[in-house]
Design a protein around this motif. Structure first.
Motif, PDB file in Angstrom:
ATOM      1  N   ARG A  43      -5.323   2.539 -26.549  1.00 37.41           N
ATOM      2  CA  ARG A  43      -6.607   2.545 -27.252  1.00 37.41           C
ATOM      3  C   ARG A  43      -7.295   3.898 -27.129  1.00 37.41           C
ATOM      4  O   ARG A  43      -7.897   4.394 -28.090  1.00 37.41           O
ATOM      5  CB  ARG A  43      -7.507   1.442 -26.704  1.00 37.41           C
ATOM      6  N   ASP A  47      -8.178   6.086 -30.302  1.00 38.09           N
ATOM      7  CA  ASP A  47      -9.576   6.454 -30.577  1.00 38.09           C
ATOM      8  C   ASP A  47      -9.743   7.964 -30.664  1.00 38.09           C
ATOM      9  O   ASP A  47     -10.475   8.474 -31.523  1.00 38.09           O
ATOM     10  CB  ASP A  47     -10.490   5.895 -29.488  1.00 38.09           C
ATOM     11  N   ARG A  72     -14.012  -0.190 -34.486  1.00 39.99           N
ATOM     12  CA  ARG A  72     -13.482  -0.391 -33.141  1.00 39.99           C
ATOM     13  C   ARG A  72     -14.551  -0.156 -32.080  1.00 39.99           C
ATOM     14  O   ARG A  72     -14.624  -0.886 -31.080  1.00 39.99           O
ATOM     15  CB  ARG A  72     -12.294   0.548 -32.922  1.00 39.99           C
ATOM     16  N   ASP A 110      -9.055  -3.942 -39.618  1.00 38.07           N
ATOM     17  CA  ASP A 110      -8.432  -2.780 -38.987  1.00 38.07           C
ATOM     18  C   ASP A 110      -6.993  -2.619 -39.455  1.00 38.07           C
ATOM     19  O   ASP A 110      -6.516  -1.495 -39.665  1.00 38.07           O
ATOM     20  CB  ASP A 110      -8.500  -2.935 -37.475  1.00 38.07           C
TER      21      ASP A 110
END
Length: 234
Positions: A43, A47, A72, A110
Motif C-alpha cells: 500500500r 500510494d 484510498r 478502485d
C-alpha cells in the motif's frame, strides 16, 4: 502396571498434541504478521506511486491517479478512525458495518480506476471521467461523514467527562478549604469542665484572696491586679 503405561502414553500423546497446536498457532500468527507487513508495504509503494503520478503527469493519467489517491486516503482514514473508536464506544459498531458496505463500492471503483489506467484509448477514458469523478466524490463524502461524526462523538464524550471531572475537583477543593477544626462531643464536654469561659475567669479574678506576700509592684504586669500599698511607718 498396564494402567500406568496407558496413563503415561495418554499423557505423552496429550503433550505432543498440545505442542503441535501451539506450534500451529504461532505459525499462523507469524504468517498473519508477515502478510500484514507485506500488505502495508504494498500500500505504501502504491500510494507513493499514485502521488507521484498525480503530481508528475497531466491529463487523463494524472486525474485517474488523483481520484485513486483521494479514494484510498479517505477510506483508509475512516477505517482507522472507526476501528479505533469501536473499542471504546460500542455504538460505533453500526457505523463500522455501514462502512464495510461502503468499502465494497470503494473497492469496485478502485478496480475500475486501476483498469482504466492501463486502457490505451485515452478518448474512451476521458469520456468515463465525469462518472468516475462523481462516484469518487460520493464515496469519499460518505466516508468523510462517518469519520467526522465518530470524531465529534468522541470529542463530545471527552468534553462531558472533563466537565464532570472539573466539577468534582471544584467541590473537593472547596471542601479542603474548610480547615476550621470541629471538636467531637467528648472533647467539647471535657473542655467545658476543665476550663471556664474567659468572661467567668475575668469576673472571678478580683474576688480571689490576696497572697500573703504581695508581689513586687515593679513586676505587676496585669491591669486587673490591685497595686500594693506601702507599709505605714508609724
Amino acid at each position: 502396571m498396564e494402567a500406568l503405561i496407558t496413563i503415561l502414553a495418554l499423557l505423552f500423546v496429550a503433550f505432543v498434541a498440545l505442542g503441535v497446536y501451539a506450534t500451529v498457532k504461532v505459525a499462523k500468527a507469524a504468517k498473519r504478521g508477515v502478510d500484514r507487513t507485506i500488505d502495508q508495504a504494498k500500500r505504501t509503494v502504491e500510494d507513493t506511486t499514485l502521488r507521484a503520478k498525480s503530481f508528475g503527469q497531466t491529463g487523463v493519467a494524472g486525474e485517474l491517479a488523483q481520484l485513486r489517491l483521494s479514494l484510498r486516503t479517505s477510506m483508509r482514514a475512516t477505517q482507522d478512525a472507526l476501528q479505533a473508536g469501536v473499542a471504546e464506544d460500542a455504538s460505533l459498531r453500526e457505523s463500522l458495518d455501514l462502512f464495510e458496505r461502503l468499502s465494497a463500492h470503494g473497492r469496485e471503483l478502485d478496480e475500475d480506476l486501476k483498469r482504466l489506467e492501463r486502457e490505451p484509448d485515452r478518448a474512451h477514458v476521458a469520456g468515463q471521467l465525469p462518472d468516475l469523478r462523481r462516484r469518487t466524490e460520493q464515496i469519499t463524502h460518505s466516508a468523510d461523514a462517518l469519520r467526522f461524526a465518530a470524531r465529534d462523538r468522541a470529542r463530545q464524550f471527552a468534553q462531558d467527562e472533563l466537565s464532570s471531572l472539573s466539577a468534582q475537583i471544584d467541590m473537593e477543593a472547596g471542601a479542603l478549604r474548610h480547615w476550621t477544626r470541629t471538636d467531637g462531643p467528648g472533647e467539647a464536654a471535657s473542655a467545658g469542665q476543665q476550663a471556664p469561659a474567659p468572661s467567668e475567669t475575668q469576673a472571678a479574678a478580683p474576688e480571689q484572696p490576696q497572697a500573703i506576700t504581695a508581689p513586687d509592684p515593679r513586676l505587676t504586669a496585669y491591669p486587673w491586679e490591685k497595686s500594693t500599698r506601702p507599709e505605714s511607718t508609724t
